[in-house]
Design an enzyme around this catalytic site. Structure first.
Site, PDB file in Angstrom:
ATOM      1  N   HIS A 142       0.945  -1.085  -0.101  1.00 51.84           N
ATOM      2  CA  HIS A 142       0.051   0.003   0.058  1.00 51.84           C
ATOM      3  C   HIS A 142       0.903   1.218   0.053  1.00 51.84           C
ATOM      4  CE1 HIS A 142      -2.483  -3.117   2.305  1.00 51.84           C
ATOM      5  NE2 HIS A 142      -3.390  -2.349   1.506  1.00 51.84           N
ATOM      6  N   GLU A 273     -10.805  -6.860  -4.882  1.00 51.04           N
ATOM      7  CA  GLU A 273     -10.489  -8.053  -4.086  1.00 51.04           C
ATOM      8  C   GLU A 273     -11.865  -7.750  -3.147  1.00 51.04           C
ATOM      9  OE1 GLU A 273      -7.834  -8.429  -0.020  1.00 51.04           O
ATOM     10  OE2 GLU A 273      -6.974  -7.502  -1.617  1.00 51.04           O
ATOM     11  N   GLU A 309      -8.905 -13.524  -1.706  1.00 54.15           N
ATOM     12  CA  GLU A 309      -8.427 -13.883  -0.492  1.00 54.15           C
ATOM     13  C   GLU A 309      -9.200 -15.032   0.176  1.00 54.15           C
ATOM     14  OE1 GLU A 309      -7.528 -11.765   3.933  1.00 54.15           O
ATOM     15  OE2 GLU A 309      -6.771 -10.634   2.045  1.00 54.15           O
ATOM     16  N   HIS A 312     -11.234 -14.016   3.504  1.00 54.54           N
ATOM     17  CA  HIS A 312     -12.454 -13.445   3.075  1.00 54.54           C
ATOM     18  C   HIS A 312     -13.380 -14.382   2.473  1.00 54.54           C
ATOM     19  CE1 HIS A 312      -9.966  -9.390   2.134  1.00 54.54           C
ATOM     20  NE2 HIS A 312      -9.708  -9.597   3.479  1.00 54.54           N
ATOM     21  N   ASP A 337      -4.562 -13.977  -2.694  1.00 50.68           N
ATOM     22  CA  ASP A 337      -4.068 -13.671  -1.324  1.00 50.68           C
ATOM     23  C   ASP A 337      -3.985 -14.877  -0.471  1.00 50.68           C
ATOM     24  OD1 ASP A 337      -3.482 -11.187  -1.962  1.00 50.68           O
ATOM     25  OD2 ASP A 337      -4.702 -10.091  -0.658  1.00 50.68           O
ATOM     26  N   ASP A 348     -11.343 -11.294  10.379  1.00 50.74           N
ATOM     27  CA  ASP A 348     -10.070 -11.567   9.291  1.00 50.74           C
ATOM     28  C   ASP A 348      -8.690 -11.545  10.048  1.00 50.74           C
ATOM     29  OD1 ASP A 348      -8.606 -11.792   7.011  1.00 50.74           O
ATOM     30  OD2 ASP A 348      -9.036  -9.733   6.519  1.00 50.74           O
ATOM     31  N   ASP A 350      -6.054 -13.323   8.878  1.00 50.03           N
ATOM     32  CA  ASP A 350      -4.632 -13.218   8.155  1.00 50.03           C
ATOM     33  C   ASP A 350      -3.665 -14.169   8.744  1.00 50.03           C
ATOM     34  OD1 ASP A 350      -5.949 -11.487   6.323  1.00 50.03           O
ATOM     35  OD2 ASP A 350      -5.182  -9.851   7.381  1.00 50.03           O
ATOM     36  N   ASP A 380      -0.624 -12.640   1.958  1.00 52.03           N
ATOM     37  CA  ASP A 380      -1.402 -11.329   2.915  1.00 52.03           C
ATOM     38  C   ASP A 380      -1.507 -11.943   4.412  1.00 52.03           C
ATOM     39  OD1 ASP A 380      -2.789  -9.285   3.695  1.00 52.03           O
ATOM     40  OD2 ASP A 380      -4.455  -9.330   2.407  1.00 52.03           O
TER      41      ASP A 380
END
Length: 477
Positions: A142, A273, A309, A312, A337, A348, A350, A380
């Protein structure tokens, strides 16, 4: 008494955070690096960590690949080309381990406790060393992860340019490039109502300017994709929301992005996404099917693909395999991802993907898709709050890469074995008849089908053989 105890807890947390922050201003003495006001760093960022190599399944070395052999060919393609592995800069170099209930737990040796441009440049140098030791050619970012936000848009762009120039210099002589870049349109308070869907036209314009710059620097570094994750493009309640207008605005935003991509000669893929919620109650690109419908409605279907992802997917009530298949059969699978969530947790998390069964199903979709280049597998994923050693960064990525590599080997084994494909083919064999062909070609109307139904009488219905399918799948593990 309860109020007093709560107050004391807050004081202790604040004091602990202050002490930890103060401690992070200096470099630990056990490493041969030096912190300074510049981005210079003497020596390695990861001393004692070797170049990660493939040692095979029998290896007990945590700093070696057991299943991922980059140059090995599987189904006529090198493993590294099936995956195009990528490191997520935000989790790897900006993750602190902090959560809503506790302060940061991670203070990497190169950090000086600031969010200055010089510190940002030092992180970028650490990123490139990490990539080279891991043997990975791709990374994702980002804009505000790699360079600090300024007081004005101009200052923010200047900060970003300075860090990007360093990244460009560090790329020389290597194959390292961004897999994708994106703009952070969710952290700053200006984006509390969203960016492309904000109720404030000034915020919409600011978001567009930020995406414009992020797309420019992604292109400049040779990035192959650009991602839109709309974490705040949604709503908390419909009582104060004009959903139709917000969706129209988001479509106009994407139209402008497509136009600017073409104007600057950026040939990378634009990726959306999907995510159902968090931080909003409802995010507009809820899942792959919702995103596909949005693209079709607004005439953007040929301009975008999806970045799926896995975490997600589970948040939206699907498996990762389901989301990948939905994207694939719609011609929209562009990137993955690679992470996972926790079945007992409703957010989430991750986590690094370590479930070989899930990885095998992921690779079944990727093989059917013929690969995902120019996309890839971006991790991710972040270390757990309690994992605080520098080597944990390597161990986590090695584990994730080995898991997906093992998934590829298993999926290839099943494909070559042929029993699962045979089972599926047999289940739908009635559709290979003349009537099945007529239906699939759109040449059978209801009157004709009624006639055939009367001819056939009560149809025979065969077993789906689910247990056998699961047995075949498990035998490949």
């Amino acid at each position: 008494m309860k109020k007093f105890c709560f107050f004391m807890i807050l004081v202790c947390l604040s004091l602990a955070s202050f002490l930890v922050s103060a401690e992070s201003q200096t470099c630990p003495a056990d490493l041969e690096g030096k912190c300074s006001d510049s981005d210079d760093w003497q020596g390695e960022f990861f001393p004692g960590i070797p170049q990660i190599k493939y040692e095979g399944p029998s290896s007990k070395n945590p700093l070696a690949y057991r299943w991922y052999n980059a140059e090995e060919e599987i189904l006529g393609r090198k493993m590294k080309d099936w995956f195009r592995f990528s490191v997520a800069f935000w989790h790897t170099f900006r993750g602190t381990g902090g959560d809503p209930f506790g302060a940061a737990t991670k203070y990497w040796p190169w950090e000086d406790g600031t969010n200055s441009v010089s510190m940002a440049k030092r992180r970028m140098r650490a990123n490139f060393e990490f990539l080279k030791k891991l043997g990975v050619d791709w990374w994702c970012f980002h804009d505000r992860d790699i360079a600090p936000d300024g007081n004005t848009l101009e200052e923010s762009n200047k900060n970003l340019d300075e860090v990007i120039e360093l990244a460009k210099e560090l790329q020389k002589g290597s194959k390292i490039r961004p897999l994708w870049g994106t703009a952070q349109l969710f952290l700053h308070p200006r984006y509390m109502h969203g960016g492309a869907t904000s109720s404030e036209v000034g915020v919409y314009a600011y978001a567009a300017a930020q995406v414009k710059k992020a797309m420019e620097v992604t292109h400049y570094l040779g990035g192959e994709n650009y991602v839109f994750w709309g974490g705040r493009e949604g709503y908390q309640t419909l009582l104060n929301t004009d959903m139709e207008r917000e969706l129209d605005h988001m479509a106009r935003f994407f139209e402008a992005a497509v136009a600017y991509k073409k104007k600057i000669g950026f040939n990378g893929t634009l990726l959306i996404e999907p995510k159902p919620q968090e931080p909003t109650k409802h995010q507009y690109d809820w899942d792959a099917a919702t995103a596909a419908n949005f693209l079709r409605k607004y005439g953007l279907f040929d301009e975008f693909k999806l970045n799926i992802e896995c975490n997600h997917a589970t948040l939206s009530g699907h498996t990762c395999h389901h989301e990948l298949e939905t994207a694939r059969i719609n011609g929209l699978l562009g990137n993955i991802d690679a992470n996972t969530g926790d079945a007992q947790t409703g957010w989430d998390t991750d986590q690094f993907l370590t479930d070989v069964g899930e990885a095998t199903m992921v690779m079944m979709s990727v093989i059917k898709n013929g690969g995902i280049a120019p996309g890839g597998f971006n991790f991710d994923a972040k270390l757990r709050r309690e994992s605080t050693d520098v080597e944990d960064l390597f161990i986590a990525h090695i584990s994730g890469m080995d898991t997906v590599a093992r998934g590829l080997r298993n999926a290839a084994k099943m494909l070559e074995d042929g029993r699962l494909s045979e089972l599926v083919g047999k289940r739908y064999s009635s559709w290979n008849s003349e009537l099945g062909k007529q239906i699939e070609e759109g040449k059978a109307d209801f009157e004709y089908l009624e006639k055939k139904a009367k001819e056939f009488g009560e149809p025979k219905v065969a077993s789906a053989k689910q247990e056998l399918a699961e047995m075949i799948f498990q035998s490949a593990m």
